[in-house]
Each structure stands twice: as C-alpha cells, then as structure tokens.
Design an enzyme around this catalytic site. Structure first.
Site, PDB file in Angstrom:
ATOM      1  N   SER A  72      94.330 -13.583  45.621  1.00  0.00           N
ATOM      2  CA  SER A  72      94.436 -15.041  45.773  1.00  0.00           C
ATOM      3  C   SER A  72      93.082 -15.658  45.430  1.00  0.00           C
ATOM      4  CB  SER A  72      94.810 -15.380  47.215  1.00  0.00           C
ATOM      5  OG  SER A  72      93.868 -14.787  48.071  1.00  0.00           O
TER       6      SER A  72
ATOM      7  N   ARG B 132      84.422   3.297  46.100  1.00  0.00           N
ATOM      8  CA  ARG B 132      84.800   4.651  46.488  1.00  0.00           C
ATOM      9  C   ARG B 132      85.012   5.453  45.206  1.00  0.00           C
ATOM     10  NH1 ARG B 132      82.705   4.038  50.581  1.00  0.00           N
ATOM     11  NH2 ARG B 132      83.550   4.165  52.691  1.00  0.00           N
TER      12      ARG B 132
ATOM     13  N   GLU C 175      82.991  13.872  47.056  1.00  0.00           N
ATOM     14  CA  GLU C 175      81.556  13.904  47.410  1.00  0.00           C
ATOM     15  C   GLU C 175      81.279  15.056  48.361  1.00  0.00           C
ATOM     16  OE1 GLU C 175      80.054  10.193  48.978  1.00  0.00           O
ATOM     17  OE2 GLU C 175      80.977   9.075  47.347  1.00  0.00           O
TER      18      GLU C 175
ATOM     19  N   HIS D 219      75.241   8.020  47.134  1.00  0.00           N
ATOM     20  CA  HIS D 219      75.901   7.154  48.137  1.00  0.00           C
ATOM     21  C   HIS D 219      74.872   6.457  49.041  1.00  0.00           C
ATOM     22  CE1 HIS D 219      80.019   6.616  50.341  1.00  0.00           C
ATOM     23  NE2 HIS D 219      79.252   5.532  50.481  1.00  0.00           N
TER      24      HIS D 219
HETATM   25  C1  DGY Z   1      80.662   2.451  54.076  1.00  0.00           C
HETATM   26  O1  DGY Z   1      80.192   1.986  55.120  1.00  0.00           O
HETATM   27  O2  DGY Z   1      81.859   2.503  53.900  1.00  0.00           O
HETATM   28  C2  DGY Z   1      79.718   2.901  53.024  1.00  0.00           C
HETATM   29  O3  DGY Z   1      80.332   3.557  51.997  1.00  0.00           O
HETATM   30  C3  DGY Z   1      78.619   3.744  53.610  1.00  0.00           C
HETATM   31  O4  DGY Z   1      77.765   2.901  54.227  1.00  0.00           O
END
Ligand code: DGY
Length: 323
Positions: A181, A242, A271, A289
């Site tokens: 939206s 992700r 990972e 990450h």
């Molecule tokens: C989260 O918080 O989901 C991040 O990927 C890591 O801080």
C-alpha cells in the site's frame, strides 16, 4: 520469592548481561558457543524464559518439546524467521522481538554496502593489502556513481525508509519503492519517493536495488534468475534483509556473467556457511551480518528484551509481542 529462570543463548553486551544477572536467575553463554537443538529443547524444559538470537533455529520440532516450562521466547533481534511462530502460537508460547532500535544502524550498513559495491571498496582494500597496488592510474578500479543515481527499495518499512532518507538527502538519490500500500504522504513528499506497482516495474529502473522484506517462505528466492535478469547490467543488488530472499546460485551466475555489475551482501542462505561461489568473485562485497552491530544498538536490543521480559513477569502488556 525465587527469581524467574532465564536462559540466554549467546553472549550479549556486558551492560545488559549485568542487568539480567541482577533481575533473574540467569544462565548466560559465557563462551558464546552456538548451541544445538537438543540444548534448546532442554532450555525450554528448564527455564521460564529463553532468549534466542537470529542465528538460533527454533523449528516446530524444538518448540513442541514435551514438558515445556518456558512461556516466552524473548528474541534478541527484530527478524524472527528462525522461529516457527505458527508452532509457537499453537503451543501458547509467547514470542517477542526488538523492533525500532536497530533501524538506523542497519540502514547505515545497507548504505555501506551500496557504497562498497558501487565504488569497489572491498576490491581496492584487497589490492592494497595484497601489495599489488602500483600507484594511481586513470583506468584503475573505475566504478559507478552513487550521487544522483536511482535506488529501488523492495519493502518500505522502517529500515528501508531510513536508508531512503540517507540516500535521498545525503546523496541526492531518486527513490523508488515497492510496498503493498502507498506510504504515508509526508514520507513520500519528504523523499519524493515513487511507488512501483510490481517488482517487475521497479527492477529495470533502479541503479541500486536494496532488499528490505522479511525472510521466510513468502519471500524465499524473491530475487531469482528471472528477476535478476530484469536489473540493469550496470546495477547493484544490496541485501541486508535475509539471505534466503536471494537465490545465491542465480546471483553468482549473474555476477559472473556481468548481467549485473555488483552486489553487497550482509546476509546469506545457510549462514554462516555461505555459498563458496561468492568467495571467488571480485564484484561482491561481503559482510558478516553486521546490520545491527554497533555497541549502542546491540545494547538497546538487549534493553528491549529486558523490557519484554519485565512486562511478561509482571503480567503486563508486552511492548513487542509477535505472537
Ligand atoms: C535482526 O535483528 O533481525 C538482524 O538481522 C540482526 O540484528
């Protein structure tokens, strides 16, 4: 009255661990060793609260452990795709997360990767370290301009909007976004952001595509071979969302073939065992990450978990309840 028993799966910032130790009968993970599914099951049987992080998998098989004592998973992280929330809901196990406090630091890492990929920062660093730099020359490591380029954001939540502010106000970038939206008018006006109706509309227009959607089944391999092929050959893909949002194999092939120019990744499928193909490529910047990894942010994330636990044990409304 005895204190509630709380289990922390990984090492947390010292200031937060100190508070946990004052408030609870807490078991910390001093050595920061990644724990096993069996250890999580035991923790669920022995503690009132278990506090996992984004790298601890809690599938249904773990959540459904018999004789569970734990009533709340106080997740240290905003993303919760590592927890089977449907199973948790079904079992009456509360899940909380830590939204809001990691917005700016994660957007900063997305901008870092955008700049690294555009300006070939990681390649330059490797060249210097390998003692292969023979001096300035007009054609060395020529790269892509960031200022004035177009940034396409897939997902337009807090982190994407923070990145858009940095990119638009700091680098004069044009902002495209994809969201079911329209965003609030004040935000659209501030960023002069243009909403795209589909990912297929956004991808061919963007010089940089940055992913900001949640992980999980609904977005798995959203960026597949077909969608990567819609990007400009000069474009860069940035992923701080992700790992499984991108099909690693297809991205490696696109980077190898030069159907896109570069990528900057902070998150990976499986990972920390990322696809080894990435390590062979010069045109991908790889970070481990780091999105939320500032001292202040990680401490604030811990404080959020503390607030959620405090509310839970006081039978009050939970600030960040997921299920
Ligand atoms: C989260 O918080 O989901 C991040 O990927 C890591 O801080």
């Amino acid at each position: 009255m005895s204190k509630p028993k709380v289990f922390i799966t990984r090492k947390w910032p010292a200031a937060v661990e100190a508070k946990l130790s004052q408030l609870y009968d807490v078991t910390l993970n001093e050595t920061d060793r990644p724990l096993t599914a069996k250890e999580f099951k035991t923790a669920l049987q022995q503690y009132d609260a278990v506090c996992p992080t984004v790298c601890d998998a809690f599938p249904a098989e773990v959540i459904n452990v018999e004789n569970r004592r734990c009533k709340i998973l106080g997740n240290f992280g905003v993303g919760y795709n590592h927890i089977d929330v449907a199973a948790a809901k079904q079992q009456g196990l509360i899940v909380t997360n830590t939204p809001g406090v990691l917005t700016e630091s994660t957007a900063d890492i997305a901008m870092t990767l955008l700049l690294m990929s555009a300006r070939r920062g990681a390649e330059g660093d490797r060249l210097v370290r390998a003692k292969k730099w023979t001096g300035w020359c007009p054609t060395q490591l020529m790269s892509s301009d960031v200022t004035g380029a177009t940034l396409g954001l897939i997902g337009f939540g807090r982190i994407a909007q923070a990145m858009a502010r940095k990119a638009h106000h700091g680098f004069g970038m044009k902002i495209l976004y994809l969201k079911p939206s329209p965003a609030e008018q004040a935000i659209v006006d501030d960023l002069q952001a243009v909403r795209c109706d589909s990912i297929e509309e956004l991808l061919p227009q963007a010089d940089f595509v940055s992913l900001h959607c949640p992980g999980g089944a609904a977005t798995k391999h959203l960026m597949n071979a077909e969608r990567l092929a819609l990007m400009k050959p000069t474009a860069h893909l940035i992923n701080t969302a992700r790992g499984d949002v991108v099909d690693s194999q297809s991205l490696i092939e696109a980077l190898k073939a030069g159907t896109i120019r570069g990528a900057g990744l902070d998150v990976y499928e499986n990972e920390p065992n990322l696809h080894p193909g990435f390590l062979q490529l010069e045109n991908v910047a790889l970070l481990p990450h780091l999105g939320s990894a500032t001292i202040a942010t990680r401490t604030a994330m811990g404080e959020k978990v503390l607030a959620n636990l405090a509310a839970f044990f006081a039978s009050e409304a939970l600030p960040d309840r997921v299920v």
